[in-house]
Design a protein around this motif. Structure first.
Motif, mmCIF file in Angstrom:
data_model
loop_
_atom_site.group_PDB
_atom_site.id
_atom_site.type_symbol
_atom_site.label_atom_id
_atom_site.label_comp_id
_atom_site.label_asym_id
_atom_site.label_seq_id
_atom_site.Cartn_x
_atom_site.Cartn_y
_atom_site.Cartn_z
ATOM 1 N N GLY A 97 -17.858 -18.680 -85.088
ATOM 2 C CA GLY A 97 -18.551 -17.524 -85.622
ATOM 3 C C GLY A 97 -17.670 -16.399 -86.110
ATOM 4 N N GLN A 98 -16.347 -16.554 -86.007
ATOM 5 C CA GLN A 98 -15.430 -15.492 -86.408
ATOM 6 C C GLN A 98 -14.527 -15.963 -87.550
ATOM 7 O OE1 GLN A 98 -15.721 -12.410 -85.057
ATOM 8 N NE2 GLN A 98 -17.438 -13.298 -83.898
ATOM 9 N N LEU A 99 -14.090 -14.992 -88.375
ATOM 10 C CA LEU A 99 -13.118 -15.337 -89.411
ATOM 11 C C LEU A 99 -11.860 -15.879 -88.763
ATOM 12 C CD1 LEU A 99 -13.083 -12.592 -92.185
ATOM 13 C CD2 LEU A 99 -14.373 -14.709 -92.062
ATOM 14 N N PHE A 100 -11.231 -16.820 -89.460
ATOM 15 C CA PHE A 100 -10.110 -17.540 -88.884
ATOM 16 C C PHE A 100 -8.881 -17.309 -89.754
ATOM 17 C CE2 PHE A 100 -8.497 -21.791 -87.199
ATOM 18 C CZ PHE A 100 -8.236 -21.266 -85.953
ATOM 19 N N ILE A 118 -15.161 -15.860 -99.370
ATOM 20 C CA ILE A 118 -15.508 -16.866 -98.358
ATOM 21 C C ILE A 118 -14.227 -17.341 -97.669
ATOM 22 C CG2 ILE A 118 -16.567 -19.107 -97.922
ATOM 23 C CD1 ILE A 118 -18.532 -16.957 -98.902
ATOM 24 N N ASN A 119 -14.197 -17.253 -96.342
ATOM 25 C CA ASN A 119 -13.034 -17.667 -95.564
ATOM 26 C C ASN A 119 -13.434 -18.668 -94.486
ATOM 27 O OD1 ASN A 119 -11.365 -15.696 -96.886
ATOM 28 N ND2 ASN A 119 -10.128 -15.604 -95.021
ATOM 29 N N VAL A 143 -6.435 -21.181 -93.346
ATOM 30 C CA VAL A 143 -6.567 -21.448 -91.906
ATOM 31 C C VAL A 143 -5.352 -20.942 -91.151
ATOM 32 C CG1 VAL A 143 -6.694 -23.277 -90.174
ATOM 33 C CG2 VAL A 143 -8.110 -23.418 -92.238
ATOM 34 N N THR A 144 -4.156 -21.113 -91.718
ATOM 35 C CA THR A 144 -2.945 -20.744 -90.990
ATOM 36 C C THR A 144 -2.006 -19.900 -91.852
ATOM 37 O OG1 THR A 144 -0.975 -21.570 -89.832
ATOM 38 C CG2 THR A 144 -1.815 -22.906 -91.636
ATOM 39 N N PRO A 145 -1.414 -18.843 -91.257
ATOM 40 C CA PRO A 145 -0.398 -18.055 -91.952
ATOM 41 C C PRO A 145 1.028 -18.488 -91.610
ATOM 42 C CG PRO A 145 -1.063 -16.878 -90.001
ATOM 43 C CD PRO A 145 -1.818 -18.201 -89.988
ATOM 44 N N GLU A 146 1.186 -19.622 -90.919
ATOM 45 C CA GLU A 146 2.520 -20.083 -90.544
ATOM 46 C C GLU A 146 3.424 -20.146 -91.772
ATOM 47 O OE1 GLU A 146 1.837 -23.852 -88.685
ATOM 48 O OE2 GLU A 146 1.588 -22.962 -86.687
ATOM 49 N N ASN A 147 4.688 -19.869 -91.586
ATOM 50 C CA ASN A 147 5.645 -19.837 -92.692
ATOM 51 C C ASN A 147 6.180 -21.241 -92.977
ATOM 52 O OD1 ASN A 147 7.243 -18.781 -94.723
ATOM 53 N ND2 ASN A 147 8.926 -18.271 -93.338
ATOM 54 N N ALA A 161 -13.210 -6.711 -93.127
ATOM 55 C CA ALA A 161 -12.955 -8.135 -93.277
ATOM 56 C C ALA A 161 -13.342 -8.839 -91.984
ATOM 57 C CB ALA A 161 -11.485 -8.387 -93.609
ATOM 58 N N GLN A 162 -14.648 -9.035 -91.820
ATOM 59 C CA GLN A 162 -15.185 -9.709 -90.647
ATOM 60 C C GLN A 162 -16.276 -10.679 -91.080
ATOM 61 O OE1 GLN A 162 -16.469 -6.976 -87.581
ATOM 62 N NE2 GLN A 162 -14.536 -5.834 -87.592
ATOM 63 N N ALA A 163 -16.567 -11.628 -90.216
ATOM 64 C CA ALA A 163 -17.582 -12.630 -90.539
ATOM 65 C C ALA A 163 -18.943 -11.966 -90.714
ATOM 66 C CB ALA A 163 -17.646 -13.680 -89.436
#
Length: 436
Positions: free
Chosen positions: A248-251, A242-243, A204-208, A167-169
């Motif tokens: 240049g990196q997955l976020f 698609i993420n 974009v964010t995994p914040e709870n 799981a990389q760009a």
């Protein structure tokens, strides 16, 4: 003589009124949300076409800031809508923008994808039914125009390294940057509604914390910027692999500040489309046609094998225990449902009850052009639909995700030719009008 498209809209707050688990990130398992960054909404579009012969056709699109809609709940909702307003069930689309910061809407998956709250689901459906009533009551004649642009928020997230799918760009992997926009004008010259189509995971964010993610926040920006009560809805494309990308990196680990940045970029791209040349869409009868593909699975596990795995940690154990408790799931195929909804001459939505990888979206574009919008997360969810090549490569979409979705086995290679054949058959078929 009339050949006129009518449209009614509403925007309903569907934010949970009490803390509950969020769906989409397993790292939140066992927790309820800790705050609300951006409220969740269902944006509702009630279409009606009146032909020169006086005949009417109808259709309904509900685009909600949800991961998806539960397959077990959608059929009953459609029946309620048909009985109350006469809209044919095949012409109703319940779509999720796929935000990973909203509640789970189904109990058909591993709890690691989010535990559903039955009270919230009941309240959600009540709010949506009220929103549909509002949209039906404010229908008015509209004209529509179509435009396209480009946006580079995402990147392919499957990278082969030494025979392993990581799981990389993958900047050389399949990706469609096309941004599609339809604007509806009322007879008074007011922008009544906008629909935006793009394909990128809202992760974009995994914040709870509750958030409509970049796609929902972008729609809020557009509504404030354009004003006049416009309702701007997002429909998520076939973005299964698609993420979001940053430098240049997955976020995966952004904050709400990053969500706002991505939302601003998307909104600005839409505004550029709206400010440029757009082509008029001619009104036509609303038409819907559905097809269900019995998508084949690989060899199913035996009961003995499942019993051997019940004490495995994390998702493997949960998967085996659930399949043992619900043996009716042990079937050699899953129902992959696709619906083609014609909303104007040269503009159609192609909806699937699944997470579809981007190569299929590019296939739709190759045979039907920009006028067919492939959208996922609609009218339920069964899991990811990978290509045959991805099945050989493995990785999350083709292999690891299947246990989270409680699929008894990964899809077989035959899923690709069957799905492509169904897509072509629908796109090339004569439309069936959605009369009352």
């Amino acid at each position: 003589m009339e050949n006129q498209l009518w449209l009614g809209t509403s925007k309903v707050d569907i934010t949970p009124r009490h803390p509950l688990p969020l769906a989409g990130f397993a790292l939140r398992h066992g927790k309820t949300f800790e705050g609300i960054r951006h409220p969740l909404h269902a944006r509702i579009f009630a279409f009606r076409h009146r032909g020169a012969d006086g005949g009417e056709t109808t259709a309904l699109l509900v685009s909600a800031d949800l991961l998806w809609w539960g397959s077990e709940r959608v059929p009953a909702l459609k029946r309620r809508i048909r009985r109350r307003w006469g809209i044919p069930e095949e012409a109703v689309l319940f779509h999720g923008t796929h935000t990973h910061s909203g509640p789970q809407t189904s109990d058909r998956f591993s709890a690691l994808l989010g535990e559903h709250d039955p009270d919230y689901i009941a309240q959600l459906e009540h709010w949506v039914m009220e929103g549909i009533s509002e949209a039906m009551n404010n229908q008015e004649p509209v004209s529509a125009e179509f435009g396209t642009g480009r946006s580079y928020l995402g990147v392919n997230r499957r990278l082969m390294v030494d025979g392993q799918c990581l799981a990389q760009a993958n900047k050389d992997g399949p990706f469609d940057p096309t941004l599609r926009v339809v604007r509806f004008w009322s007879d008074s010259g007011r922008a009544k509604a906008i629909l935006v189509h793009y394909a990128c995971h809202p992760t974009v964010t995994p914040e709870n914390a509750v958030s409509s993610e970049f796609c929902g926040v972008a729609m809020d920006i557009l509504e404030r910027t354009i004003g006049g009560g416009v309702v701007s809805g997002y429909v998520q494309g076939w973005c299964g692999d698609i993420n979001p990308v940053k430098r240049g990196q997955l976020f995966f680990d952004g904050t709400d500040k990053d969500v706002r940045r991505f939302a601003r970029r998307l909104a600005d791209s839409v505004l550029r489309v709206l400010g440029g040349p757009m082509r008029t869409l001619d009104a036509s009868p609303l038409a819907a046609k559905s097809m269900t593909v019995e998508a084949p699975l690989q060899k199913l596990p035996t009961i003995e094998e499942l019993r051997q795995w019940v004490d495995e940690p994390w998702v493997k154990g949960d998967w085996s225990r659930r399949l043992l408790a619900e043996p009716e799931r042990l079937k050699p195929h899953l129902p992959l449902e696709i619906t083609l909804l014609t909303l104007a001459d040269g503009w159609r939505l192609l909806a699937a009850n699944s997470e579809v990888v981007t190569e299929y979206g590019l296939y739709v574009k190759s045979i039907a052009g920009e006028g067919v919008w492939p959208i996922g997360y609609t009218n339920g969810m069964i899991g990811y639909v990978p290509t045959a090549k991805q099945i050989d490569e493995g990785g999350y979409e083709a292999l690891w995700s299947t246990e989270y979705f409680l699929m008894p086995a990964p899809f077989a290679h035959e899923v690709e030719p069957m799905f492509r054949g169904a897509i072509r058959a629908l796109v090339e078929s004569e439309p069936k009008t959605s009369r009352h």
